[in-house]
Design an enzyme around this catalytic site. Structure first.
Site, PDB file in Angstrom:
ATOM      1  N   THR A 105       0.862  -1.184   0.000  1.00 51.95           N
ATOM      2  CA  THR A 105       0.000   0.000   0.000  1.00 51.95           C
ATOM      3  C   THR A 105       0.903   1.240   0.000  1.00 51.95           C
ATOM      4  O   THR A 105       2.080   1.144   0.353  1.00 51.95           O
ATOM      5  CB  THR A 105      -0.885   0.046   1.254  1.00 51.95           C
ATOM      6  OG1 THR A 105      -0.027   0.087   2.400  1.00 51.95           O
ATOM      7  CG2 THR A 105      -1.781  -1.169   1.356  1.00 51.95           C
ATOM      8  N   GLU A 110      -5.542  -4.025  -1.429  1.00 54.85           N
ATOM      9  CA  GLU A 110      -5.985  -5.225  -0.721  1.00 54.85           C
ATOM     10  C   GLU A 110      -7.013  -6.044  -1.506  1.00 54.85           C
ATOM     11  O   GLU A 110      -7.415  -7.122  -1.072  1.00 54.85           O
ATOM     12  CB  GLU A 110      -6.605  -4.813   0.632  1.00 54.85           C
ATOM     13  CG  GLU A 110      -5.594  -4.279   1.639  1.00 54.85           C
ATOM     14  CD  GLU A 110      -5.315  -2.779   1.504  1.00 54.85           C
ATOM     15  OE1 GLU A 110      -5.631  -2.208   0.445  1.00 54.85           O
ATOM     16  OE2 GLU A 110      -4.793  -2.201   2.465  1.00 54.85           O
ATOM     17  N   LYS A 120     -16.335  16.264   9.470  1.00 58.64           N
ATOM     18  CA  LYS A 120     -17.323  16.156  10.541  1.00 58.64           C
ATOM     19  C   LYS A 120     -17.677  17.566  11.005  1.00 58.64           C
ATOM     20  O   LYS A 120     -16.899  18.220  11.682  1.00 58.64           O
ATOM     21  CB  LYS A 120     -16.761  15.314  11.684  1.00 58.64           C
ATOM     22  CG  LYS A 120     -16.517  13.891  11.237  1.00 58.64           C
ATOM     23  CD  LYS A 120     -15.703  13.077  12.214  1.00 58.64           C
ATOM     24  CE  LYS A 120     -15.273  11.790  11.547  1.00 58.64           C
ATOM     25  NZ  LYS A 120     -13.897  11.818  11.042  1.00 58.64           N
ATOM     26  N   TRP A 173     -21.923  14.535   8.895  1.00 57.46           N
ATOM     27  CA  TRP A 173     -20.828  14.263   7.964  1.00 57.46           C
ATOM     28  C   TRP A 173     -21.055  14.968   6.634  1.00 57.46           C
ATOM     29  O   TRP A 173     -22.153  14.935   6.082  1.00 57.46           O
ATOM     30  CB  TRP A 173     -20.719  12.756   7.690  1.00 57.46           C
ATOM     31  CG  TRP A 173     -20.112  11.982   8.799  1.00 57.46           C
ATOM     32  CD1 TRP A 173     -19.653  12.485   9.989  1.00 57.46           C
ATOM     33  CD2 TRP A 173     -19.912  10.564   8.842  1.00 57.46           C
ATOM     34  NE1 TRP A 173     -19.172  11.460  10.765  1.00 57.46           N
ATOM     35  CE2 TRP A 173     -19.319  10.280  10.095  1.00 57.46           C
ATOM     36  CE3 TRP A 173     -20.157   9.534   7.960  1.00 57.46           C
ATOM     37  CZ2 TRP A 173     -18.975   8.979  10.468  1.00 57.46           C
ATOM     38  CZ3 TRP A 173     -19.829   8.240   8.323  1.00 57.46           C
ATOM     39  CH2 TRP A 173     -19.234   7.971   9.571  1.00 57.46           C
TER      40      TRP A 173
HETATM   41  P1  ADP Z   1      -3.509   3.908  -1.172  1.00 56.77           P
HETATM   42  O1  ADP Z   1      -4.057   5.134  -1.870  1.00 56.77           O
HETATM   43  O2  ADP Z   1      -3.681   3.928   0.312  1.00 56.77           O
HETATM   44  O3  ADP Z   1      -2.256   3.373  -1.683  1.00 56.77           O
HETATM   45  P2  ADP Z   1      -4.870   2.188  -2.912  1.00 56.77           P
HETATM   46  O4  ADP Z   1      -4.040   2.659  -4.038  1.00 56.77           O
HETATM   47  O5  ADP Z   1      -4.973   0.769  -2.616  1.00 56.77           O
HETATM   48  O6  ADP Z   1      -4.476   2.801  -1.555  1.00 56.77           O
HETATM   49  O7  ADP Z   1      -6.260   2.881  -3.081  1.00 56.77           O
HETATM   50  C1  ADP Z   1      -7.412   2.413  -2.464  1.00 56.77           C
HETATM   51  C2  ADP Z   1      -8.334   3.527  -2.115  1.00 56.77           C
HETATM   52  O8  ADP Z   1      -8.587   4.389  -3.219  1.00 56.77           O
HETATM   53  C3  ADP Z   1      -9.700   3.055  -1.691  1.00 56.77           C
HETATM   54  O9  ADP Z   1      -9.713   2.643  -0.358  1.00 56.77           O
HETATM   55  C4  ADP Z   1     -10.543   4.291  -1.930  1.00 56.77           C
HETATM   56  O10 ADP Z   1     -10.464   5.185  -0.837  1.00 56.77           O
HETATM   57  C5  ADP Z   1      -9.898   4.922  -3.116  1.00 56.77           C
HETATM   58  N1  ADP Z   1     -10.640   4.616  -4.336  1.00 56.77           N
HETATM   59  C6  ADP Z   1     -10.404   3.646  -5.232  1.00 56.77           C
HETATM   60  N2  ADP Z   1     -11.282   3.704  -6.248  1.00 56.77           N
HETATM   61  C7  ADP Z   1     -12.105   4.739  -5.983  1.00 56.77           C
HETATM   62  C8  ADP Z   1     -13.229   5.319  -6.645  1.00 56.77           C
HETATM   63  N3  ADP Z   1     -13.673   4.875  -7.809  1.00 56.77           N
HETATM   64  N4  ADP Z   1     -13.845   6.360  -6.052  1.00 56.77           N
HETATM   65  C9  ADP Z   1     -13.411   6.849  -4.876  1.00 56.77           C
HETATM   66  N5  ADP Z   1     -12.359   6.362  -4.210  1.00 56.77           N
HETATM   67  C10 ADP Z   1     -11.711   5.320  -4.751  1.00 56.77           C
END
Ligand code: ADP
Length: 540
Positions: free
Chosen positions: A187, A332, A439, A444
């Site tokens: 991640t 994940e 918040k 929200w």
């Molecule tokens: P990180 O940004 O922590 O590396 P990831 O690349 O795995 O994590 O991204 C996952 C996150 O991206 C999701 O938990 C969500 O918050 C966001 N995300 C993914 N697709 C979408 C979408 N279509 N719309 C809004 N948020 C999204």
């Protein structure tokens, strides 16, 4: 007693995907834009031969089953060969995001215990910065021929082509357990250290098969696929696998992800399907609009990673005839977990309503289940209104992080850290990440909804909303905006525009115009940076 089915028990393996692609679509093309030189072009059959040569080369380097091979590379054909050679031969392909901070890169290379690191020549300076801190790495291999393999001070660099050249294009893929680890991705670690997700052969195969479904990305031999989503993060949504399963021509964009380069590649290679994060599509549309261009063959594009603004969905669809398939997933979840997947009834809706539907993150694909829960973990109704944390489970969802002692699950479900609603029809909408939701006065406010509303203003190129500490309301929204070139408008005009589109108490307390927004390694606006910079604007 329940009888056992009398069917063969063949494992789902990545080597089988390669063999299928080569046997059934051997003459299908892979076109790759390289850091050096012209477009590279060859076939699935050539890909399979060279993947076998590289599998042999890896054995010659002394790697044992389960050894980890890192990569820091663009989407290109040698990276693709490594995808298949490494996982197929029983090793683990660890894709590293080059946009991570070098300290995080060092952390993940050491944590994953990479023994070999493959890299594109572009990243030579990065290798110089990290190599001496990664004592376990025995081989640094540049994904190029000897002539383009850079000298890196203090590091012995080998050329991929020199490793490959003496090897035979024949390799007996091992019969692995389908549950064994095939690929590893960390991640982005915006809070704390990055966490590794070790994908099994089974998870990747099932997820890639799902990509091919008509309601997902419809990958077949009739399509030409351009994955702009990087192969260094979340397996490029499994498109490098899905293309060989479906038999689609694969076009890899290399290092050039700007609007002009992508548009040119889409046109010259007759791309029909693409996939990427919204920031990529914003750059592409700007280029197309400014130069009065159009798309000749592009039919649809997968978008995810962050919310695709509704205004952009409308433009792609109504002006350019490109259908947006809006999906949601995270490191994940291997790749796609939900997708817009419109029904015939949705398709018959007036354009405005159809775009509203696509702006949501859609239905879970078969193999993934979703629900939303309240703070006590109780399942909330699917009424399209009740918001709670999105939970997922399924065949390609993480169970525990790499090397973690305990499970990451809560009662068998993975808590995503996203806040969502689910409609009675099963359409999920991400409202926010738990850490981004605003918040205000005990209620929200969804930063995503506000960003969407702001992005609909014709002069807005990019918008981000953060919650800022407020003496009376706990938090209030602050809107940061990048204006389009030549756009002239001031704060009040934008606030009036928003007042007509969102609840009155949602209207941001202030607007800050900026030249650019900080975008992280996976194309998302870095809201933590914005919070650091503007976090006291309402209290000072
Ligand atoms: P990180 O940004 O922590 O590396 P990831 O690349 O795995 O994590 O991204 C996952 C996150 O991206 C999701 O938990 C969500 O918050 C966001 N995300 C993914 N697709 C979408 C979408 N279509 N719309 C809004 N948020 C999204």
């Amino acid at each position: 007693m329940q009888p056992i089915g009398k069917m063969m028990d063949r494992p789902l393996l990545i080597s089988a995907i390669l063999e299928h692609g080569a046997a059934q679509f051997g003459q299908q093309e892979v076109v790759s834009r390289e850091t050096h030189g012209p477009l590279h072009r060859y076939t699935f059959s050539d890909l399979a031969k060279r993947a076998k040569q590289f599998a042999n080369a890896l054995q010659h380097l002394g790697l044992r089953p389960g050894s980890v091979v890192g990569s820091i590379a663009w989407n290109n054909y040698r990276h693709l060969e490594a995808y298949y050679a490494v996982s197929g031969s029983g090793l683990v392909m660890h894709t590293c995001n080059p946009r991570l901070h070098p300290e995080q890169l060092i952390y993940i290379i050491n944590h994953a215990e990479d023994e070999v690191v493959l890299f594109d020549s572009t990243f030579a300076p990065l290798i110089k910065a990290v190599a001496s801190h990664c004592p376990r790495v025995k081989h640094w291999v540049c994904l190029s021929e000897a002539a383009h393999t850079p000298a890196v001070e203090g590091v012995k660099v080998q050329s991929y082509e020199e490793l490959l050249a003496p090897q035979a294009p024949v390799f007996e893929w091992p019969d692995l357990d389908e549950k064994s680890g095939a690929a590893l991705c960390y991640t982005s670690g915006t809070t704390g250290n990055p966490k590794g997700v070790l994908y099994s052969h089974r998870a990747i195969t099932l997820s890639a098969l799902s990509d091919c479904l008509p309601g997902v990305l419809c990958i077949s031999a009739q399509e030409t696929v351009l994955p702009v989503v990087p192969m260094f993060h979340i397996n490029a949504w499994c498109l490098p696998y899905a293309s060989l399963i479906g038999g689609a021509k694969l076009v890899l964009p290399g290092p050039r992800l700007d609007g002009a380069s992508l548009h040119e590649l889409m046109e010259t290679e007759k791309v029909t399907v693409s996939a990427g994060v919204p920031t990529i599509w914003m750059g592409l549309i700007q280029h197309v609009e400014q130069n009065n261009l159009h798309f000749t063959t592009m039919r649809r594009t997968g978008v995810g990673g962050s919310a695709m603004p509704r205004a952009l969905i409308a433009k792609f669809s109504d002006v350019y005839g490109v259908e947006v398939c809006h999906g949601w997933g995270m490191t994940e979840t291997t790749a796609v977990a939900t997708m817009s997947n419109l029904s015939a009834a949705d398709m018959a809706l007036p354009a405005q309503e159809r775009h509203d539907r696509v702006a949501k993150q859609g239905k879970s694909v078969f193999g993934v289940e979703i629900k939303v829960v309240d703070e006590q973990g109780a399942t909330l109704p699917r009424d399209g209104v009740s918001q709670g944390e999105l939970m997922v489970r399924g065949q390609w969802i993480v169970e525990r992080y790499h090397k973690a002692e305990g499970s990451a699950l809560v009662n068998g479900w993975f808590p995503t850290g996203d806040i969502a609603t689910i409609s009675p029809e099963g359409v999920m909408q991400i409202k926010d990440r738990t850490k981004d939701v605003i918040k205000s006065g005990g209620e929200w406010i969804s930063s995503i909804d506000l960003e969407n509303a702001a992005a609909a203003h014709p002069g807005v190129a990019m918008a981000a909303v953060i919650g800022v500490a407020h003496p009376k309301w706990d938090e209030r929204p602050l809107l940061l905006v990048v204006r389009k070139p030549q756009a002239e408008f001031e704060k009040q005009e934008l606030l009036d525009f928003l007042a007509g589109r969102v609840a009155k108490w949602w209207v941001p307390d202030d607007v800050v115009f900026v030249d650019s927004l900080p975008v992280g390694g996976t194309g998302k606006v870095q809201k933590n940076e914005l919070r650091q910079k503007y976090g006291s604007i309402f209290s000072s």
